[in-house]
Design an enzyme around this catalytic site. Structure first.
Site, PDB file in Angstrom:
ATOM      1  N   ARG A 259     -11.361  14.722   8.338  1.00 10.05           N
ATOM      2  CA  ARG A 259     -12.375  15.255   7.460  1.00 10.05           C
ATOM      3  C   ARG A 259     -13.791  15.456   7.914  1.00 10.05           C
ATOM      4  O   ARG A 259     -14.328  14.793   8.711  1.00 10.05           O
ATOM      5  CB  ARG A 259     -12.632  13.982   6.333  1.00 10.05           C
TER       6      ARG A 259
ATOM      7  N   HIS B 106     -13.167   2.223   0.355  1.00  7.81           N
ATOM      8  CA  HIS B 106     -13.319   1.097   1.567  1.00  7.81           C
ATOM      9  C   HIS B 106     -13.832  -0.057   0.831  1.00  7.81           C
ATOM     10  O   HIS B 106     -14.478  -1.055   1.786  1.00  7.81           O
ATOM     11  CB  HIS B 106     -14.091   1.430   2.737  1.00  7.81           C
TER      12      HIS B 106
ATOM     13  N   ARG C  85      -2.739  -2.280  -3.275  1.00 10.85           N
ATOM     14  CA  ARG C  85      -4.206  -1.613  -3.035  1.00 10.85           C
ATOM     15  C   ARG C  85      -3.694  -0.454  -3.874  1.00 10.85           C
ATOM     16  O   ARG C  85      -3.072   0.331  -3.852  1.00 10.85           O
ATOM     17  CB  ARG C  85      -3.904  -0.934  -1.664  1.00 10.85           C
TER      18      ARG C  85
ATOM     19  N   GLU D  23      -7.902  -6.099   5.006  1.00 12.78           N
ATOM     20  CA  GLU D  23      -7.738  -5.800   3.518  1.00 12.78           C
ATOM     21  C   GLU D  23      -6.549  -6.394   2.884  1.00 12.78           C
ATOM     22  O   GLU D  23      -6.765  -7.085   1.797  1.00 12.78           O
ATOM     23  CB  GLU D  23      -7.939  -4.177   3.313  1.00 12.78           C
TER      24      GLU D  23
ATOM     25  N   ASN E 178       0.961  -1.241   0.203  1.00 19.13           N
ATOM     26  CA  ASN E 178       0.021   0.044   0.208  1.00 19.13           C
ATOM     27  C   ASN E 178       0.983   1.377  -0.127  1.00 19.13           C
ATOM     28  O   ASN E 178       1.405   1.748   0.991  1.00 19.13           O
ATOM     29  CB  ASN E 178      -0.752  -0.060   1.129  1.00 19.13           C
TER      30      ASN E 178
END
Ligand code: ADP
Length: 414
Positions: free
Chosen positions: A250, A189, A99, A395, A7
């Site tokens: 965020r 996601h 990813r 993941e 990633n």
């Protein structure tokens, strides 16, 4: 097969090496050989390396970019010092899975990387300028270091959401903006959602078609997804990961007119307002303290600070509101699934979110909820009509499994 899972971000490289193959996938006994990350690339980097379940070792070294970070990791991996017996040389790494944040409308599933796929990821740079270029650097670094010998697979965060219907992915803007600039909801996601949906099926012994759940991925980024008959039918993140729930830094949803208002009142450029919404808002913005939920919970207990309390309340309220919206979008669900750092580890936050959802048939088993931390478990009461689960996400495991399945030409269902 030893799969290197990468990633690659703007200033970090996270990796795992997972031993897996079709038999292991079938038996659910894939083995994580090691994992780690190199942070603060471009300066004195912080390196964290961990073999199997052993304690992580931290060190620092000047590392300039993703390629140099991967060289460093490989050097460690093949050394005696790593203690990873399965990897004696680069030839013991058999494949790489990446990813990739944005696959736009091009990628509906994971793909073996060839020139066409590389071109496709490049075409999506416009949609994720902060992510896709770095994901590409990870792919190029593997090519540089391992040559063409090992196959690489791209696993897209957006792919799972390509099943979302038009009425849920289009914004109510002038229609031509969609074909002209590809402005629509994509959602993120996706890999996490696929993993927890897969585990939910295993826990309940149901089929994909019987998978009707609302997932709450609550980490640094947070999203809520409606999964009907095993497919994503709506999700809270939008064109970018900014929309929807309150997150660590965020804002999530807000009136779009506020963007201009902040720009003119505060004398900021549009890029600067973008940075306010992405990096200075959410839990951090409201509390004025931190984006870390663990710290906020401790502060609340110790000092009962008003803004810390507000940050937690607004976070939980927005999540609850989205559960209601998603239940309406999918004609009701059988279960709510919590995942991500907060969803997996913070029972008090889960309880606050679920408070007042009795109308939807949700009743928590308070003691199960308190005891279910960092592990799978059902946390709803016996007589709850709407079940509730905690399912830790993984993941990297799904990326490793997709890598094996893609390379062998096996189906890799969502
Ligand atoms: P990312 O989205 O970067 O993968 P994670 O899924 O690891 O992040 O989630 C990070 C969030 O999880 C942080 O807000 C962190 O404070 C929170 N978290 C982790 N452990 C706990 C805990 N025990 N209690 C409350 N919050 C926690």
């Amino acid at each position: 097969m030893n799969v290197l899972v990468l990633n690659a971000g703007s200033s970090s490289l996270k990796f795992q090496v997972i031993a897996t193959d079709l038999d292991r996938i079938e038996r659910d006994d894939d083995i994580r050989l090691c994992r780690g990350q190199v942070e603060r690339l471009g300066g004195e980097a912080i390196i964290t390396l961990q073999k199997g379940q052993e304690a992580a070792q931290k060190s620092t070294a000047p590392i300039r970019d993703v390629s140099a970070a991967l060289q460093y990791v490989l050097h460690w991996l093949v050394s005696e010092q790593s203690g990873v017996q399965e990897i004696r040389g680069p030839e013991d790494v058999h494949a790489a899975g990446h990813r990739v944040v944005h696959g736009g409308e091009l990628f509906h599933e994971s793909a073996v990387i060839n020139d066409d796929v590389l071109k496709g990821i490049e075409e999506c740079i416009d949609l994720a300028p902060l992510h896709n270029p770095h994901n590409l650097k990870g792919i190029v670094a593997v090519r540089e270091i391992f040559g063409e010998r090992i196959e690489q697979v791209a696993v897209f965060d957006t792919a799972f959401h390509t099943s979302i219907p038009e009425h849920a992915f289009l914004y109510a803007l002038p229609y031509h903006l969609y074909p002209r600039h590809r402005i629509r909801r994509y959602g993120f996601h996706g890999t996490s959602n696929r993993y927890v949906a897969h585990r939910y099926r295993a826990l309940r012994g149901v089929t994909r078609e019987q998978t009707n759940i609302v997932t709450l991925h609550l980490g640094n980024g947070c999203s809520c997804t409606a999964i009907r008959a095993g497919q994503s039918v709506d999700t809270s993140m939008g064109m970018t990961p900014l929309e929807g729930l309150v997150m660590g830094t965020r804002s999530g949803d807000l009136d779009p007119a506020i963007v201009n208002l902040i720009a003119s009142k505060e004398g900021l450029s549009s890029n600067e307002v973008d940075a306010v919404l992405n990096t200075q808002s959410g839990l951090l913005g409201i509390s004025g303290l931190t984006n870390d939920m663990r710290v906020l919970e401790e502060e609340l207990k110790e000092h009962n600070d008003r803004r810390v309390r507000l940050a937690i309340e607004i976070f939980c309220y927005r999540a609850r509101k989205y559960i209601g919206a998603m239940l309406a979008s999918m004609n009701g669900a059988d279960a709510i699934v919590f995942t991500g750092g907060i969803g997996e580890n913070a029972p008090d936050i889960r309880a606050r979110i679920c408070e007042g959802l009795e109308w939807a048939g949700l009743k928590l088993n308070q003691s199960e909820n308190q005891q279910t931390i960092a592990r799978e478990g059902q946390i709803s009461a016996e007589d709850s009509r709407l079940l509730t689960y905690v399912i830790p996400t993984n993941e990297e495991l799904l990326i490793a499994r997709d890598t094996v399945r893609c390379i062998l030409g096996e189906p890799h269902p969502s």
